[in-house]
Design a protein around this motif. Structure first.
Motif, mmCIF file in Angstrom:
data_model
loop_
_atom_site.group_PDB
_atom_site.id
_atom_site.type_symbol
_atom_site.label_atom_id
_atom_site.label_comp_id
_atom_site.label_asym_id
_atom_site.label_seq_id
_atom_site.Cartn_x
_atom_site.Cartn_y
_atom_site.Cartn_z
ATOM 1 N N ASN A 50 12.151 47.017 18.725
ATOM 2 C CA ASN A 50 10.901 47.432 18.395
ATOM 3 C C ASN A 50 10.357 46.964 17.040
ATOM 4 O O ASN A 50 9.050 47.330 16.943
ATOM 5 N N ALA A 51 10.723 46.142 16.805
ATOM 6 C CA ALA A 51 10.406 45.311 15.436
ATOM 7 C C ALA A 51 9.022 44.675 15.565
ATOM 8 O O ALA A 51 8.604 44.429 16.708
ATOM 9 N N ALA A 52 8.649 44.245 14.645
ATOM 10 C CA ALA A 52 7.109 43.538 14.699
ATOM 11 C C ALA A 52 7.394 42.105 15.652
ATOM 12 O O ALA A 52 8.388 41.666 15.630
ATOM 13 N N LEU A 53 6.228 41.665 16.139
ATOM 14 C CA LEU A 53 6.311 40.431 17.279
ATOM 15 C C LEU A 53 6.731 39.426 16.034
ATOM 16 O O LEU A 53 6.268 39.096 14.989
ATOM 17 N N VAL A 54 7.881 38.599 16.588
ATOM 18 C CA VAL A 54 8.116 37.411 16.103
ATOM 19 C C VAL A 54 7.381 36.194 16.569
ATOM 20 O O VAL A 54 6.935 35.056 15.735
ATOM 21 N N LEU A 55 7.024 36.238 17.839
ATOM 22 C CA LEU A 55 6.215 35.167 18.148
ATOM 23 C C LEU A 55 5.041 35.890 18.843
ATOM 24 O O LEU A 55 5.046 36.982 19.559
ATOM 25 N N ASP A 56 3.743 35.344 18.254
ATOM 26 C CA ASP A 56 2.418 36.205 18.877
ATOM 27 C C ASP A 56 1.462 35.144 19.658
ATOM 28 O O ASP A 56 0.663 34.809 19.099
ATOM 29 N N GLY A 57 1.854 34.754 20.908
ATOM 30 C CA GLY A 57 0.955 33.931 21.677
ATOM 31 C C GLY A 57 1.442 32.320 21.333
ATOM 32 O O GLY A 57 0.508 31.589 20.803
ATOM 33 N N VAL A 58 2.499 32.025 21.884
ATOM 34 C CA VAL A 58 2.834 30.527 21.631
ATOM 35 C C VAL A 58 3.015 30.036 23.005
ATOM 36 O O VAL A 58 3.522 30.476 23.812
ATOM 37 N N SER A 59 2.284 28.624 22.949
ATOM 38 C CA SER A 59 2.428 27.853 24.425
ATOM 39 C C SER A 59 2.628 26.529 23.836
ATOM 40 O O SER A 59 2.473 25.708 22.946
ATOM 41 N N LEU A 60 3.621 25.830 24.779
ATOM 42 C CA LEU A 60 3.928 24.267 24.660
ATOM 43 C C LEU A 60 4.660 23.939 25.838
ATOM 44 O O LEU A 60 4.933 24.656 26.842
ATOM 45 N N SER A 61 4.599 22.595 26.149
ATOM 46 C CA SER A 61 5.137 21.911 27.103
ATOM 47 C C SER A 61 5.688 20.748 26.627
ATOM 48 O O SER A 61 5.347 20.015 25.863
ATOM 49 N N VAL A 62 6.992 20.467 27.355
ATOM 50 C CA VAL A 62 7.670 19.207 26.913
ATOM 51 C C VAL A 62 8.272 18.553 28.215
ATOM 52 O O VAL A 62 8.597 19.320 29.161
ATOM 53 N N ALA A 63 7.674 17.374 28.254
ATOM 54 C CA ALA A 63 8.105 16.386 29.674
ATOM 55 C C ALA A 63 9.543 15.811 29.406
ATOM 56 O O ALA A 63 9.931 15.621 28.459
ATOM 57 N N PRO A 64 10.100 15.490 30.550
ATOM 58 C CA PRO A 64 11.303 15.015 30.864
ATOM 59 C C PRO A 64 11.274 13.478 29.686
ATOM 60 O O PRO A 64 10.449 12.974 29.606
ATOM 61 N N GLY A 65 12.205 13.404 28.809
ATOM 62 C CA GLY A 65 12.261 12.172 27.999
ATOM 63 C C GLY A 65 11.583 12.320 26.847
ATOM 64 O O GLY A 65 11.530 11.445 25.962
ATOM 65 N N GLU A 66 10.785 13.672 26.408
ATOM 66 C CA GLU A 66 10.026 13.724 25.415
ATOM 67 C C GLU A 66 10.720 14.538 24.376
ATOM 68 O O GLU A 66 11.658 15.377 24.820
ATOM 69 N N MET A 67 10.714 14.225 23.294
ATOM 70 C CA MET A 67 11.119 15.069 22.115
ATOM 71 C C MET A 67 10.122 15.675 21.213
ATOM 72 O O MET A 67 9.278 14.714 20.714
ATOM 73 N N VAL A 68 10.045 17.050 21.182
ATOM 74 C CA VAL A 68 8.992 17.691 20.244
ATOM 75 C C VAL A 68 9.577 18.321 19.050
ATOM 76 O O VAL A 68 10.736 19.264 19.193
ATOM 77 N N ALA A 69 9.255 17.903 17.758
ATOM 78 C CA ALA A 69 9.879 18.672 16.678
ATOM 79 C C ALA A 69 9.236 19.895 16.545
ATOM 80 O O ALA A 69 7.988 19.792 16.595
ATOM 81 N N LEU A 70 9.818 20.835 15.831
ATOM 82 C CA LEU A 70 9.222 22.350 15.465
ATOM 83 C C LEU A 70 9.459 22.294 13.637
ATOM 84 O O LEU A 70 10.607 22.275 13.600
ATOM 85 N N VAL A 71 8.315 22.370 13.117
ATOM 86 C CA VAL A 71 8.503 22.619 11.633
ATOM 87 C C VAL A 71 7.795 23.772 11.415
ATOM 88 O O VAL A 71 6.629 24.157 11.878
ATOM 89 N N GLY A 72 8.393 24.420 10.171
ATOM 90 C CA GLY A 72 7.729 25.516 9.658
ATOM 91 C C GLY A 72 8.499 26.416 8.812
ATOM 92 O O GLY A 72 9.674 26.196 8.643
ATOM 93 N N PRO A 73 7.877 27.403 7.863
ATOM 94 C CA PRO A 73 8.640 27.837 6.816
ATOM 95 C C PRO A 73 9.884 28.733 7.749
ATOM 96 O O PRO A 73 9.768 29.317 8.853
ATOM 97 N N SER A 74 10.670 28.884 6.730
ATOM 98 C CA SER A 74 11.931 29.880 7.290
ATOM 99 C C SER A 74 11.376 31.291 7.815
ATOM 100 O O SER A 74 10.451 31.643 7.131
ATOM 101 N N GLY A 75 11.843 31.638 8.863
ATOM 102 C CA GLY A 75 11.572 33.067 9.368
ATOM 103 C C GLY A 75 10.310 32.999 10.330
ATOM 104 O O GLY A 75 9.919 34.217 10.684
ATOM 105 N N CYS A 76 9.607 31.709 10.490
ATOM 106 C CA CYS A 76 8.277 32.007 11.177
ATOM 107 C C CYS A 76 8.597 32.091 12.658
ATOM 108 O O CYS A 76 7.627 32.236 13.427
ATOM 109 N N GLY A 77 9.777 31.769 13.209
ATOM 110 C CA GLY A 77 10.188 32.028 14.531
ATOM 111 C C GLY A 77 10.763 31.043 15.576
ATOM 112 O O GLY A 77 11.036 30.780 16.610
#
Ligand code: ADP
Ligand code: ADP
Length: 212
Positions: free
Chosen positions: A13-40
């Motif tokens: 019941n804690a606060a939302l950790v992800l609030d409307g996230v969308s992405l797609s990754v194709a075969p063979g593709e690499m997507v990096a995720l960067v952001g501050p600690s605790g952002c999800g």
């Protein structure tokens, strides 16, 4: 291969950790995720792996897609030889395949370490075992959660080159969480910048146009 559509998620019941996230990754593709600690970031990987279920929105993976995970801790079983550690996902699936195990050891650059015990390995070698173990089921999706953060820079450079090569030869779709912008720019086809619970924007690494 990976599609995340307007996902919302909170633990219990804690606060939302992800609030409307969308992405797609194709075969063979690499997507990096960067952001501050605790952002999800880790939470997003857990949703993509199917370890958590979104409270709204959807996560879809390619039909029957195998998913592998590489964490910062290699988490090898100390009483099993390297070869047996890498074989474990196949054993658990009831599909032992010694040739696939050796091929993955070779692909990870540790073809001659199969008969060693984890305690005798360096940190970089142990990470290579963890990568070989993640490859052994021929996953369509690989999720990396800051795998190299605890390793020194030179080892990290070698591992980055290993991952780049595997990305081309194995053609998995991947998400790579890192705190290093250098690593993100070196490895990824796209970098998604995350703020608390949502994406702030996307960067496509490339050559500075001024330099041609
Ligand atoms: P990082 O920033 O490297 O992702 P975190 O400190 O956010 O590290 O999380 C480390 C581990 O602890 C993760 O497995 C995460 O799921 C877990 N964790 C983080 N916060 C909590 C919490 N409030 N309650 C339970 N587990 C947590
Ligand atoms: P990041 O990977 O970007 O550091 P996480 O996904 O680990 O972020 O954590 C996002 C938020 O969710 C943080 O506030 C963290 O404390 C919380 N969290 C992570 N894991 C758990 C958990 N198992 N239970 C409760 N809260 C958690």
């Amino acid at each position: 291969m990976i599609r995340v559509d307007n996902v919302r998620f909170g633990y219990g019941n804690a606060a939302l950790v992800l609030d409307g996230v969308s992405l797609s990754v194709a075969p063979g593709e690499m997507v990096a995720l960067v952001g501050p600690s605790g952002c999800g970031k880790s939470t997003l990987l857990r949703l993509v792996a199917g370890l958590e279920v979104p409270s709204a929105g959807s996560v879809t993976r390619g039909e029957g897609a195998e998913t592998g995970f590489v964490f910062q801790s290699p988490a090898l079983l100390p009483w099993k030889k390297v070869r047996a550690n890498v074989a474990l996902p196949l054993e658990l699936a009831g599909k032992p395949d010694t040739a696939a195990v050796q091929a993955c050891l070779d692909a990870a650059g540790i073809g001659d370490l199969g008969d060693r015990y984890p305690a005798s390995l360096s940190g970089g070698q142990a990470m290579r075992v963890s990568i070989a173990r993640a490859l052994v089921t021929a996953p369509d999706i690989l999720l990396f959660d800051e795998p190299f953060a605890a390793l020194d820079e030179i080892i990290r450079f070698h591992l980055n080159d290993l991952i780049l090569g595997l990305k081309v030869s194995r053609k998995f779709a991947s998400l790579f969480v890192t705190h290093s912008l250098y690593e993100a720019a070196y490895l990824a086809d796209r970098i998604l910048v995350m703020g608390k619970g949502r994406f702030l924007g996307q960067v496509v690494p490339g050559i500075d146009p001024a330099l041609g």
